[in-house]
Design a protein around this motif. Structure first.
Motif, PDB file in Angstrom:
ATOM      1  N   HIS A  39      -4.108   7.237  -1.287  1.00 47.04           N
ATOM      2  CA  HIS A  39      -3.809   5.841  -0.934  1.00 47.04           C
ATOM      3  C   HIS A  39      -3.963   5.044  -2.218  1.00 47.04           C
ATOM      4  O   HIS A  39      -5.069   4.914  -2.731  1.00 47.04           O
ATOM      5  CB  HIS A  39      -4.804   5.388   0.149  1.00 47.04           C
ATOM      6  N   HIS A  59       0.868  -1.184   0.000  1.00 42.25           N
ATOM      7  CA  HIS A  59       0.000   0.000   0.000  1.00 42.25           C
ATOM      8  C   HIS A  59       0.899   1.226   0.000  1.00 42.25           C
ATOM      9  O   HIS A  59       1.828   1.325   0.793  1.00 42.25           O
ATOM     10  CB  HIS A  59      -0.889   0.021   1.243  1.00 42.25           C
ATOM     11  N   HIS A  67      -2.252   1.836  -5.096  1.00 42.08           N
ATOM     12  CA  HIS A  67      -1.659   0.507  -5.174  1.00 42.08           C
ATOM     13  C   HIS A  67      -0.870   0.349  -6.457  1.00 42.08           C
ATOM     14  O   HIS A  67      -1.450   0.093  -7.515  1.00 42.08           O
ATOM     15  CB  HIS A  67      -2.746  -0.557  -5.026  1.00 42.08           C
ATOM     16  N   LEU A 118     -10.399  -3.507   0.193  1.00 44.26           N
ATOM     17  CA  LEU A 118      -9.167  -3.985   0.844  1.00 44.26           C
ATOM     18  C   LEU A 118      -9.482  -4.929   2.010  1.00 44.26           C
ATOM     19  O   LEU A 118      -8.872  -4.854   3.075  1.00 44.26           O
ATOM     20  CB  LEU A 118      -8.317  -2.804   1.323  1.00 44.26           C
TER      21      LEU A 118
HETATM   22 CU   LIG Z   1      -3.850   0.079   0.249  1.00 40.18          CU
END
Ligand SMILES: [Cu+2]
Length: 313
Positions: free
Chosen positions: A119, A106, A121, A220
């Motif tokens: 945030h 992350h 990926h 998630l």
């Molecule tokens: Cu994440």
């Protein structure tokens, strides 16, 4: 030496001894926070206790694992590939990860003033290079956090590095603490208080147009993902959700419950990612642990205006 000075020195000595005892207690004695951490992360060796005492995210290298940015900065406005590696104790890029919260890694990006949170990926190439198209909205000094767990380690790591986004940096003051915030028409309300040196139970409730949202979608591996950062040094709190989708007791809203290990008093910025109707949104809060610290920048006072007026008038 007169008597008041002697007393003062004696008092100081006492204070030092008392502080040292507290420090010892914190390192050796199991605090609530380190208990929770140990239970969650499977720290087994007593030697790990010292490492637990230091919050995550403050180091670019920890236990031989290094966050090594390849890109020299972040792009403002239009996205450019942002690349980095995680280099292991063997000096080779790490290519084997344990999935945590549905992902190998992350990446959190936030400006040093705690604005501009992202945030994301990234994708990993076979040689271990991580890459993602990334842009920030405004120039400034940014912190990137890589949150991951290499295969063979019982616990995760959060490494942090500073990167610039070139341009004129105008830091914003931290928004005041609040119990409720809105994002894209959703209202998110925070219940629970951050507990300095302990684990805090935080409940975040999502509603829309006054109606509780009860069909949140798993994101998630949970109904929400919470990141919490300390003001000024951006220490990265250990946060884990209470329950998970499909465990028979965790509901799809409106309430999402977390446990956050709070290292100290101070202001924190909380970022809640939640998914509803196919889209992920981030709700942000400022929360204070313990007594409110003095504001970093005092508001202009009457005397300052007076002095200014005197100089020019
Ligand atoms: Cu994440």
């Amino acid at each position: 030496m007169n008597t008041p000075t002697k007393l003062g020195a004696f008092g100081l000595g006492l204070a030092v001894v008392f502080t040292a005892a507290l420090g010892l207690g914190r390192t050796v004695g199991p605090s609530t926070a380190s208990d929770a951490l140990a239970g969650h992360d499977q720290h087994e060796a007593p030697a790990a206790a010292a490492a637990v005492a230091l919050p995550d995210g403050l180091q670019v290298i920890e236990d031989g694992y290094r966050l090594q940015p390849i890109s020299s900065g972040l792009a403002v406005g239009a996205a450019k590939p942002f690349q980095f590696r995680i280099v292991g104790p063997d000096d080779k890029p790490v290519t084997d990860y344990t999935v945590s919260h549905d992902k190998d890694l992350h990446l959190i990006v936030v400006r040093r003033d705690l604005s501009g949170f992202q945030h994301v990926h990234p994708d990993r190439a076979a040689d271990g290079t991580w890459s993602i198209p990334l842009a920030v909205a405004e120039p400034g000094q940014y912190r990137v956090f890589a949150d991951f767990q290499p295969v063979g380690r019982a616990d995760g790591l959060t490494l942090g590095a500073d990167l610039p986004a070139l341009g004129n940096y105008r830091p914003r003051p931290l928004p005041p603490a609040e119990r409720s915030t809105t994002v894209d028409g959703y209202t998110v309300t925070l219940a629970g208080d951050l507990t300095p040196g302990g684990s805090a139970r935080l409940s975040l409730s999502v509603s829309m147009n006054g109606k509780p949202v009860t069909d949140l979608q798993p994101y998630l591996g949970a109904y929400g993902h919470l990141v919490a950062l300390r003001e000024a040094d951006l220490a990265y709190l250990h946060v884990h959700p209470d329950g998970e989708p499909g465990d028979g007791k965790t509901k799809a809203g409106p309430e999402i419950v977390f446990h956050a290990d709070v290292p100290s008093t101070g202001n924190y910025r909380l970022y809640l990612d939640f998914q509803h109707q196919g889209k992920v949104r981030t709700a942000e809060f400022t929360a204070t642990a313990g007594a409110s610290p003095a504001p970093a920048t005092p508001p202009p006072s009457a005397s300052e205006h007076g002095a200014d007026g005197h100089t020019h008038g």
